[in-house]
Design an enzyme around this catalytic site. Structure first.
Site, PDB file in Angstrom:
ATOM      1  CG  HIS A 109      -1.124   3.266  37.672  1.00 40.99           C
ATOM      2  ND1 HIS A 109      -0.232   2.667  36.812  1.00 40.99           N
ATOM      3  CD2 HIS A 109      -2.283   2.564  37.569  1.00 40.99           C
ATOM      4  CE1 HIS A 109      -0.815   1.640  36.220  1.00 40.99           C
ATOM      5  NE2 HIS A 109      -2.064   1.554  36.656  1.00 40.99           N
ATOM      6  CG  ASP A 141       4.512  -0.529  48.206  1.00 42.59           C
ATOM      7  OD1 ASP A 141       4.659  -0.713  46.974  1.00 42.59           O
ATOM      8  OD2 ASP A 141       3.499  -0.914  48.826  1.00 42.59           O
TER       9      ASP A 141
END
Length: 216
Positions: A109, A141
């Site tokens: 990211h 996650d």
């Protein structure tokens, strides 16, 4: 030998960075497949140029997101994939997908998470007015850009930056930290305990990249 799969939705520059590191021998692994959710994208062209198999899985052909992800998981399991790398993949993977590969899905990211998660990160950074941004490689996650952090790089933000100029400056580091994180995983140096990730034997003492780059 570890087997890697990459999922992409766009131009595929991070996919190529990982693939070239594997093909050059820097990462002792095999890129088993590139899976894409769109046709006519740069990632496919890069895969063909590098001689890597790719598969298009059409999300419109499934009644639910979970069933779409189940098809992808089935492909990955059939190919014996050890690590899944999301590289510009525009979908949030579902809970069953995460459960199928616990601690074995990575994402990159282009901000210093947990700041500015989600879409349009560079626009968010510039609107907020921070002086330092960067990129983060993390495990995936069941949240959005909330998984345990593996490696980060700090990149200065210029008063004259646009989303495009900031993106380009950060991208150069993305192409280094993502293959580095993959190599650490393949070499068995990553320990994951809850939210805490430790790279065994790594240098955590200096910026801009923490842990420090070793191979890229």
């Amino acid at each position: 030998m570890k087997r890697i799969a990459v999922l992409a939705s766009g131009r595929g520059s991070n996919f190529e960075a990982i693939a070239r590191a594997v093909l050059s021998g820097k990462i002792n692994a095999e890129v088993a497949v590139l899976i894409v959710d769109r046709k006519n994208i740069g990632a496919i062209e890069r895969a063909e140029k590098l001689g890597i198999n790719w598969v298009f899985v059409d999300p419109n052909g499934f009644p639910s997101r979970e069933e779409y992800d189940s098809r992808i998981v089935a492909i990955l399991k059939y190919l014996g994939v050890d690590l899944v790398c999301l590289a510009g993949y525009k979908k949030i993977v579902s809970a069953p997908f995460v459960d199928a590969f616990p601690g074995r899905i990575m994402n990159i990211h282009p901000t210093l998470l947990p700041s500015f998660p989600g879409l349009k990160p560079h626009e968010k950074v510039l609107k907020y007015g921070v002086n330092v941004s960067g990129a983060t490689v993390h495990f995936v996650d069941k949240g959005v850009d909330t998984g345990p952090i593996i490696v980060q790089v700090a990149v200065p933000v210029s008063p004259d930056d646009t989303p495009e100029t900031l993106s380009e400056r950060i991208l150069r580091y993305e192409h280094r930290i993502y293959p580095q994180a993959v190599k650490w995983f393949v070499d068995g140096r990553i320990e994951l305990s809850g939210r805490k990730v430790i790279v065994k034997g790594a240098d955590y003492s200096s910026l801009p990249v923490v842990p420090a780059l070793e191979d890229f």
